[in-house]
Motif scaffolding. Structure first.
Motif, PDB file in Angstrom:
ATOM      1  N   MET A   1       0.740  -1.023   0.218  1.00 49.87           N
ATOM      2  CA  MET A   1      -0.044   0.119   0.035  1.00 49.87           C
ATOM      3  C   MET A   1       0.952   1.241   0.078  1.00 49.87           C
ATOM      4  N   THR A   2       0.516   2.225  -0.714  1.00 45.81           N
ATOM      5  CA  THR A   2       1.325   3.499  -0.805  1.00 45.81           C
ATOM      6  C   THR A   2       0.943   4.371   0.308  1.00 45.81           C
ATOM      7  N   PRO A   3       1.807   5.398   0.656  1.00 49.32           N
ATOM      8  CA  PRO A   3       1.410   6.101   1.918  1.00 49.32           C
ATOM      9  C   PRO A   3       0.098   6.959   1.684  1.00 49.32           C
ATOM     10  N   VAL A   4      -0.097   7.366   0.205  1.00 49.76           N
ATOM     11  CA  VAL A   4      -1.248   8.124   0.123  1.00 49.76           C
ATOM     12  C   VAL A   4      -2.766   7.144   0.079  1.00 49.76           C
ATOM     13  N   GLU A   5      -2.432   5.776  -0.451  1.00 49.25           N
ATOM     14  CA  GLU A   5      -3.406   4.779  -0.187  1.00 49.25           C
ATOM     15  C   GLU A   5      -3.866   4.755   1.292  1.00 49.25           C
ATOM     16  N   ARG A   6      -2.900   4.612   2.166  1.00 50.13           N
ATOM     17  CA  ARG A   6      -3.284   4.323   3.571  1.00 50.13           C
ATOM     18  C   ARG A   6      -3.941   5.503   4.040  1.00 50.13           C
ATOM     19  N   ILE A   7      -3.661   6.748   3.637  1.00 47.31           N
ATOM     20  CA  ILE A   7      -4.470   7.990   4.186  1.00 47.31           C
ATOM     21  C   ILE A   7      -5.957   7.857   3.584  1.00 47.31           C
ATOM     22  N   ILE A  12     -11.865   7.264   3.797  1.00 48.10           N
ATOM     23  CA  ILE A  12     -13.097   6.655   3.167  1.00 48.10           C
ATOM     24  C   ILE A  12     -13.690   5.749   4.230  1.00 48.10           C
ATOM     25  N   GLU A  13     -12.942   5.151   5.178  1.00 50.07           N
ATOM     26  CA  GLU A  13     -13.452   4.505   6.052  1.00 50.07           C
ATOM     27  C   GLU A  13     -14.079   5.341   7.493  1.00 50.07           C
ATOM     28  N   ALA A  14     -13.492   6.277   7.261  1.00 45.75           N
ATOM     29  CA  ALA A  14     -14.330   7.492   8.375  1.00 45.75           C
ATOM     30  C   ALA A  14     -15.364   8.333   7.807  1.00 45.75           C
ATOM     31  N   SER A  15     -15.160   8.707   6.400  1.00 44.35           N
ATOM     32  CA  SER A  15     -16.677   9.448   6.209  1.00 44.35           C
ATOM     33  C   SER A  15     -17.117   9.043   4.638  1.00 44.35           C
ATOM     34  N   GLY A  16     -16.867   7.830   4.163  1.00 46.41           N
ATOM     35  CA  GLY A  16     -17.551   7.458   3.139  1.00 46.41           C
ATOM     36  C   GLY A  16     -16.552   7.738   1.634  1.00 46.41           C
ATOM     37  N   PRO A  17     -17.229   7.315   0.475  1.00 40.49           N
ATOM     38  CA  PRO A  17     -16.500   7.472  -0.769  1.00 40.49           C
ATOM     39  C   PRO A  17     -16.076   8.779  -1.007  1.00 40.49           C
ATOM     40  N   ILE A  18     -15.018   9.299  -1.907  1.00 38.12           N
ATOM     41  CA  ILE A  18     -14.787  10.476  -2.267  1.00 38.12           C
ATOM     42  C   ILE A  18     -14.832  10.614  -3.540  1.00 38.12           C
ATOM     43  N   SER A  19     -14.883  12.169  -3.995  1.00 39.84           N
ATOM     44  CA  SER A  19     -14.906  12.534  -5.408  1.00 39.84           C
ATOM     45  C   SER A  19     -13.493  12.196  -6.016  1.00 39.84           C
ATOM     46  N   ARG A 167     -18.937  10.546 -10.062  1.00 37.88           N
ATOM     47  CA  ARG A 167     -17.949   9.229 -10.050  1.00 37.88           C
ATOM     48  C   ARG A 167     -17.182   9.460  -8.560  1.00 37.88           C
ATOM     49  N   ARG A 168     -17.361   8.219  -7.949  1.00 35.43           N
ATOM     50  CA  ARG A 168     -16.730   8.248  -6.501  1.00 35.43           C
ATOM     51  C   ARG A 168     -15.705   7.204  -6.511  1.00 35.43           C
ATOM     52  N   ILE A 169     -14.976   7.157  -5.600  1.00 38.19           N
ATOM     53  CA  ILE A 169     -13.973   6.451  -5.145  1.00 38.19           C
ATOM     54  C   ILE A 169     -14.336   5.676  -3.933  1.00 38.19           C
ATOM     55  N   GLY A 170     -14.383   4.415  -3.673  1.00 36.98           N
ATOM     56  CA  GLY A 170     -14.898   3.937  -2.461  1.00 36.98           C
ATOM     57  C   GLY A 170     -13.918   2.536  -1.947  1.00 36.98           C
ATOM     58  N   LEU A 171     -14.342   1.771  -1.124  1.00 35.83           N
ATOM     59  CA  LEU A 171     -13.544   0.612  -0.808  1.00 35.83           C
ATOM     60  C   LEU A 171     -14.326  -0.602  -1.321  1.00 35.83           C
ATOM     61  N   ILE A 172     -13.714  -1.262  -2.208  1.00 38.35           N
ATOM     62  CA  ILE A 172     -14.328  -2.571  -2.578  1.00 38.35           C
ATOM     63  C   ILE A 172     -13.384  -3.629  -2.040  1.00 38.35           C
ATOM     64  N   GLY A 174     -11.776  -3.843   0.724  1.00 37.09           N
ATOM     65  CA  GLY A 174     -10.607  -3.327   1.257  1.00 37.09           C
ATOM     66  C   GLY A 174      -9.691  -2.245   0.603  1.00 37.09           C
ATOM     67  N   LYS A 175      -9.940  -2.458  -0.745  1.00 43.21           N
ATOM     68  CA  LYS A 175      -9.326  -1.808  -1.697  1.00 43.21           C
ATOM     69  C   LYS A 175     -10.026  -0.780  -2.608  1.00 43.21           C
ATOM     70  N   LEU A 176      -9.137   0.335  -3.058  1.00 45.14           N
ATOM     71  CA  LEU A 176      -9.763   1.447  -3.628  1.00 45.14           C
ATOM     72  C   LEU A 176     -10.423   0.813  -4.975  1.00 45.14           C
ATOM     73  N   GLY A 177     -11.580   1.522  -5.077  1.00 47.28           N
ATOM     74  CA  GLY A 177     -12.505   0.981  -6.349  1.00 47.28           C
ATOM     75  C   GLY A 177     -13.507   1.898  -6.853  1.00 47.28           C
ATOM     76  N   TRP A 178     -14.013   1.796  -7.958  1.00 43.60           N
ATOM     77  CA  TRP A 178     -14.659   3.003  -8.547  1.00 43.60           C
ATOM     78  C   TRP A 178     -16.125   2.628  -8.331  1.00 43.60           C
TER      79      TRP A 178
END
Ligand code: SAH
Length: 354
Positions: A1-7, A12-19, A167-172, A174-178
């Motif tokens: 996992m990259t540092p940005v991915e961890r962040i 996303i876990e705390a406040s939901g999918p992001i734009s 279009r949002r990016i959330g967790l699928i 445990g991984k980032l997904g569209w």
């Protein structure tokens, strides 16, 4: 996992999918781990190459454009402002070319990356640096941006059977997904729409500066016209000169989207706007003649010069994929490089005038 991915996963876990714009902002601009903040991505050893890095001829043509526009407006002491100057190569080539006709402007760089600021200082030590366009002191200016707008965060919207969704990016697993947002309260027809608040804001600031203080701008980027709109969303990731999945290495690949040049031009209300394909623009400025002169002066490099000319102008390389938008205050003449090709013989086949 990259540092940005961890962040991002935590966010996303705390406040939901992001734009998509939140995603781009973190990947490219996170103060500690962002792509541009931590590296110089340009050149053979990096992830991608840009026109000024391909050949000095590109910067020389832009230098000619800049100096001629300055001469046509009366040789007043205008600043030159460049947005996202990369390694500073374009500006170094512009200044070398302009000096020949007495164009020695004050230089302002809008740059957020400390790594790239250091590179720029090696090539243009006299420059002044700011983090945002709005911080550049007022006054007439020539404003330049090559491959800058396409790195600004964008939001993407899909016209779905139920209505508009973002279009949002959330967790699928445990991984980032569209994914897609719920239906938005917008009523309009289309397929995908891309809106960049950052790009719109800077375009507006450029227009109002030129409108109230005079000057001109030249914006060059990867883009399209409204009648040639791509089908899908245009966000793309590039690493080590190859397209990669946009969600697998956040913060470690370049992220860009394609600029709609008709939309960008029409946002410059009340100003002169001129559009061209990059190939036709450079050809009208005389890049063919410059390449011939360079090859004559440096016969060993003739092949490399011909290759660079081809890459910058050919319709199946950067010639039509890259577009140019010039903006001038009203009452200024048509800027160099736009309008009819004076000598059709020297025109690049297939690069349309528009
Ligand atoms: N114009 C250069 C570099 C293009 S790469 C060339 O053609 O070679 C994009 C550039 O924009 C980099 O210098 C990057 O650090 C800068 N950049 C990206 N986002 C920015 C932002 N929000 N504000 C200021 N500079 C930014």
């Amino acid at each position: 996992m990259t540092p940005v991915e961890r962040i991002l996963v935590k966010m996303i876990e705390a406040s939901g999918p992001i734009s998509v714009s939140t995603y781009m902002e973190a990947c490219l601009g996170h103060p500690e781990h962002g792509y541009y903040m931590t590296r110089d991505p340009l050149g053979a050893a990096g992830d991608f190459t840009t026109a000024p890095e391909i050949s000095q001829m590109f910067g020389e043509m832009i230098g000619l454009w800049t100096a001629m526009t300055w001469v046509a407006a009366g040789r007043h002491p205008w600043k030159v402002i460049e947005l996202g100057p990369g390694r500073g190569t374009l500006m170094a080539d512009i200044l070398r070319t302009g000096r020949m006709i007495g164009f020695e402007p004050e230089v302002w760089f809008v740059e957020t990356s400390p790594v790239l600021r250091a590179k720029q200082a090696e090539q243009v030590p006299q420059a002044n640096w700011v983090n945002s366009f709005a911080e550049v002191p007022e006054g007439p200016a020539l404003i330049l941006a090559n491959e800058f707008f396409d790195a600004l965060p964008v939001q993407q919207y899909l016209w779905s059977p139920e209505g508009w969704r973002e279009r949002r990016i959330g967790l699928i697993d445990g991984k980032l997904g569209w994914g897609l947002s719920g239906v938005l309260p917008i009523d309009h027809l289309g397929t995908w729409v891309e809106i960049s608040r950052g790009a719109n804001q800077i375009a507006g600031q450029i227009a109002s500066r030129i409108g109230s203080h005079g000057g001109a701008a030249l914006i060059i980027d990867y883009g399209y016209r409204s009648d040639d709109r791509p089908d899908g969303p245009t966000l793309q990731a590039v690493k080590a000169h190859k397209m990669v999945d946009a969600l697998t290495t956040p913060g470690e690949a370049d992220l860009t989207w394609l600029i709609n040049f008709d939309a960008l031009g029409s946002s410059m209300l009340g100003l002169g706007t001129y559009r061209s394909d990059q190939g036709a623009f450079l050809t009208r400025l005389g890049i063919g003649q410059r390449a011939a002169a360079l090859a004559e002066a440096r016969p060993d490099e003739a092949d490399a010069i011909a290759d660079a000319l081809e890459r910058l102008t050919s319709p199946d390389q950067m010639g039509t994929l890259f577009k140019v938008l010039a903006v001038t205050s009203t009452g200024q003449p048509v800027p160099p490089g736009f309008g009819q090709i004076a000598d059709p013989e020297s025109a690049v086949a297939g690069s349309a005038t528009w």
